[in-house]
Design a protein around this motif. Structure first.
Motif, PDB file in Angstrom:
ATOM      1  N   LYS A 135       0.826  -1.195   0.000  1.00 16.68           N
ATOM      2  CA  LYS A 135       0.000   0.000   0.000  1.00 16.68           C
ATOM      3  C   LYS A 135       0.863   1.248   0.000  1.00 16.68           C
ATOM      4  O   LYS A 135       2.016   1.224   0.462  1.00 16.68           O
ATOM      5  CB  LYS A 135      -0.936   0.021   1.201  1.00 16.68           C
ATOM      6  N   ARG A 182      -8.652   3.772  -1.339  1.00 15.34           N
ATOM      7  CA  ARG A 182      -9.482   3.750  -0.145  1.00 15.34           C
ATOM      8  C   ARG A 182     -10.101   5.093   0.161  1.00 15.34           C
ATOM      9  O   ARG A 182      -9.469   6.128  -0.068  1.00 15.34           O
ATOM     10  CB  ARG A 182      -8.651   3.316   1.054  1.00 15.34           C
ATOM     11  N   GLU A 239     -11.895   9.027   4.653  1.00 17.72           N
ATOM     12  CA  GLU A 239     -12.522   9.084   5.969  1.00 17.72           C
ATOM     13  C   GLU A 239     -13.804   8.261   5.948  1.00 17.72           C
ATOM     14  O   GLU A 239     -14.063   7.552   4.993  1.00 17.72           O
ATOM     15  CB  GLU A 239     -12.839  10.544   6.337  1.00 17.72           C
ATOM     16  N   ARG A 258     -16.326   5.619   5.965  1.00 16.90           N
ATOM     17  CA  ARG A 258     -16.444   4.178   5.933  1.00 16.90           C
ATOM     18  C   ARG A 258     -15.132   3.469   5.666  1.00 16.90           C
ATOM     19  O   ARG A 258     -14.982   2.300   5.991  1.00 16.90           O
ATOM     20  CB  ARG A 258     -17.459   3.766   4.877  1.00 16.90           C
ATOM     21  N   ARG A 259     -14.177   4.139   5.033  1.00 19.92           N
ATOM     22  CA  ARG A 259     -12.845   3.576   4.771  1.00 19.92           C
ATOM     23  C   ARG A 259     -12.909   2.324   3.911  1.00 19.92           C
ATOM     24  O   ARG A 259     -12.089   1.424   4.046  1.00 19.92           O
ATOM     25  CB  ARG A 259     -12.124   3.281   6.081  1.00 19.92           C
ATOM     26  N   TYR A 300     -13.680  -2.122  11.898  1.00 14.97           N
ATOM     27  CA  TYR A 300     -14.322  -1.983  10.607  1.00 14.97           C
ATOM     28  C   TYR A 300     -14.529  -3.350   9.963  1.00 14.97           C
ATOM     29  O   TYR A 300     -13.613  -4.176   9.925  1.00 14.97           O
ATOM     30  CB  TYR A 300     -13.466  -1.135   9.659  1.00 14.97           C
ATOM     31  N   TYR A 327     -16.664  -5.257   6.406  1.00 17.11           N
ATOM     32  CA  TYR A 327     -17.226  -4.938   5.088  1.00 17.11           C
ATOM     33  C   TYR A 327     -17.751  -6.215   4.416  1.00 17.11           C
ATOM     34  O   TYR A 327     -17.222  -7.299   4.648  1.00 17.11           O
ATOM     35  CB  TYR A 327     -16.144  -4.360   4.166  1.00 17.11           C
ATOM     36  N   TYR A 347     -21.227  -1.957   5.137  1.00 23.16           N
ATOM     37  CA  TYR A 347     -20.054  -1.872   5.988  1.00 23.16           C
ATOM     38  C   TYR A 347     -20.480  -1.527   7.408  1.00 23.16           C
ATOM     39  O   TYR A 347     -21.626  -1.123   7.649  1.00 23.16           O
ATOM     40  CB  TYR A 347     -19.047  -0.837   5.466  1.00 23.16           C
ATOM     41  N   VAL A 371     -18.699   0.287  11.102  1.00 24.38           N
ATOM     42  CA  VAL A 371     -17.543   0.936  11.737  1.00 24.38           C
ATOM     43  C   VAL A 371     -17.397   0.523  13.191  1.00 24.38           C
ATOM     44  O   VAL A 371     -16.506   1.000  13.882  1.00 24.38           O
ATOM     45  CB  VAL A 371     -17.611   2.471  11.615  1.00 24.38           C
ATOM     46  N   THR A 426     -10.292   3.134  14.517  1.00 24.94           N
ATOM     47  CA  THR A 426     -11.581   3.563  15.052  1.00 24.94           C
ATOM     48  C   THR A 426     -12.091   4.744  14.244  1.00 24.94           C
ATOM     49  O   THR A 426     -11.309   5.485  13.655  1.00 24.94           O
ATOM     50  CB  THR A 426     -11.467   3.967  16.528  1.00 24.94           C
ATOM     51  N   GLY A 446     -13.008   8.100  12.904  1.00 27.23           N
ATOM     52  CA  GLY A 446     -12.480   9.440  13.190  1.00 27.23           C
ATOM     53  C   GLY A 446     -10.994   9.468  13.392  1.00 27.23           C
ATOM     54  O   GLY A 446     -10.397  10.548  13.389  1.00 27.23           O
ATOM     55  N   SER A 447     -10.358   8.313  13.558  1.00 26.18           N
ATOM     56  CA  SER A 447      -8.907   8.316  13.763  1.00 26.18           C
ATOM     57  C   SER A 447      -8.207   8.397  12.414  1.00 26.18           C
ATOM     58  O   SER A 447      -8.729   7.934  11.410  1.00 26.18           O
ATOM     59  CB  SER A 447      -8.478   7.057  14.512  1.00 26.18           C
ATOM     60  N   ASP A 490      -4.578  -0.126   9.089  1.00 27.92           N
ATOM     61  CA  ASP A 490      -5.808   0.029   8.330  1.00 27.92           C
ATOM     62  C   ASP A 490      -5.902  -0.842   7.091  1.00 27.92           C
ATOM     63  O   ASP A 490      -6.812  -0.690   6.313  1.00 27.92           O
ATOM     64  CB  ASP A 490      -5.985   1.484   7.915  1.00 27.92           C
TER      65      ASP A 490
END
Lengths: 114, 119
Positions: free
Chosen positions: A49, A94, A97, A99-100, B31, B33, B48, B50, B97, B99-100, B106
């Motif tokens: 990535k 991606r 922010e 839902r990512r 998270y 999906y 999805y 969160v 998490t 907002g982070s 990730d």
């Protein structure tokens, strides 16, 4: 809306030769870019990535990718292909922010001939 | 470490039947999906989550429902199956998490998939 394009449905390369699988993207702002590989009847496996920093990203199994902001590209490369590299490769971008989630390209099938 | 597991691996449904695809992750990821993969296409996001108790729609939610009662589980429910739902379904999870900022945790990790045929 963000999008990813993989212009080649299939790439053929001889074993031992370098390989490139192309990917271009469209996003607003800075992109977060990923490469995944899918072997037959398997889930997707993460390869590498790009988040920030060096434009050349090194990943698993000897793969690397070059981020080029001016060309909005993120091509996957390997110096010397192996027959076992034959698989389906997906480029993804991606959400920054919220839902990512990942937005995927349509995939490129890599065929490495012995 | 099992990662993301999905059951069943294969299923054939008749039009109008219902079923639940199971997804469990043991990485304590917030998270989760659900994607579907149609032939010759990339994956498309169905739903999805969160975190436990929070779910939302993706690009192709029609005909599906989800719930997230625990951190580990994220089942996908198909009501009144239709041939257009014939696809391979993948569950994925990632850390972080809401907002982070994006971190090295990730990366999304995928399950092995469920191949569903609706006849």
């Amino acid at each position: 809306a963000q999008s990813v394009a993989q212009p080649e449905d299939q790439v053929n390369v001889a074993e031992g030769n370098p390989l490139t699988v192309k990917c271009t993207y469209s996003v607003s702002g800075n992109p977060y870019l990923f490469w995944y590989v899918q072997y037959p009847n398997r889930g997707l496996q993460f390869l590498l990535k790009y988040i920030t920093g060096d434009n050349l990203v090194k990943g698993s199994y000897g793969f690397e990718a070059e981020f080029n902001k001016s060309q909005t590209s993120f091509h996957l490369k390997k110096p010397s292909a192996l027959v076992s590299d034959s698989a389906l490769y997906f480029c993804a971008v991606r959400d920054r922010e919220g839902r990512r989630a990942l937005t995927f390209g349509s995939g490129t099938r890599l065929q490495v001939q012995p | 470490n099992a990662g993301v597991t999905q059951t069943p691996k294969f299923r054939i449904l008749k039009i109008g039947q219902s079923m639940t695809l199971q997804c469990t992750q043991d990485m304590n990821h917030n998270y989760m999906y659900w994607y579907r993969q149609d032939p010759g296409m990339g994956l498309k996001l169905i739903y999805y989550s969160v975190g436990a108790g929070i779910t939302d729609k993706g690009e192709v939610p029609n005909g599906y429902n989800v719930s997230r009662s625990t951190t580990e589980d994220f089942p996908l429910r198909l009501e009144l199956a239709a041939p257009s739902q014939t696809s391979v379904y993948f569950c994925a999870s990632s850390g972080g998490t809401s907002g982070s900022p994006i971190t090295s945790t990730d990366t999304q990790y995928f399950g092995p998939g469920t191949r569903l045929t609706v006849l």
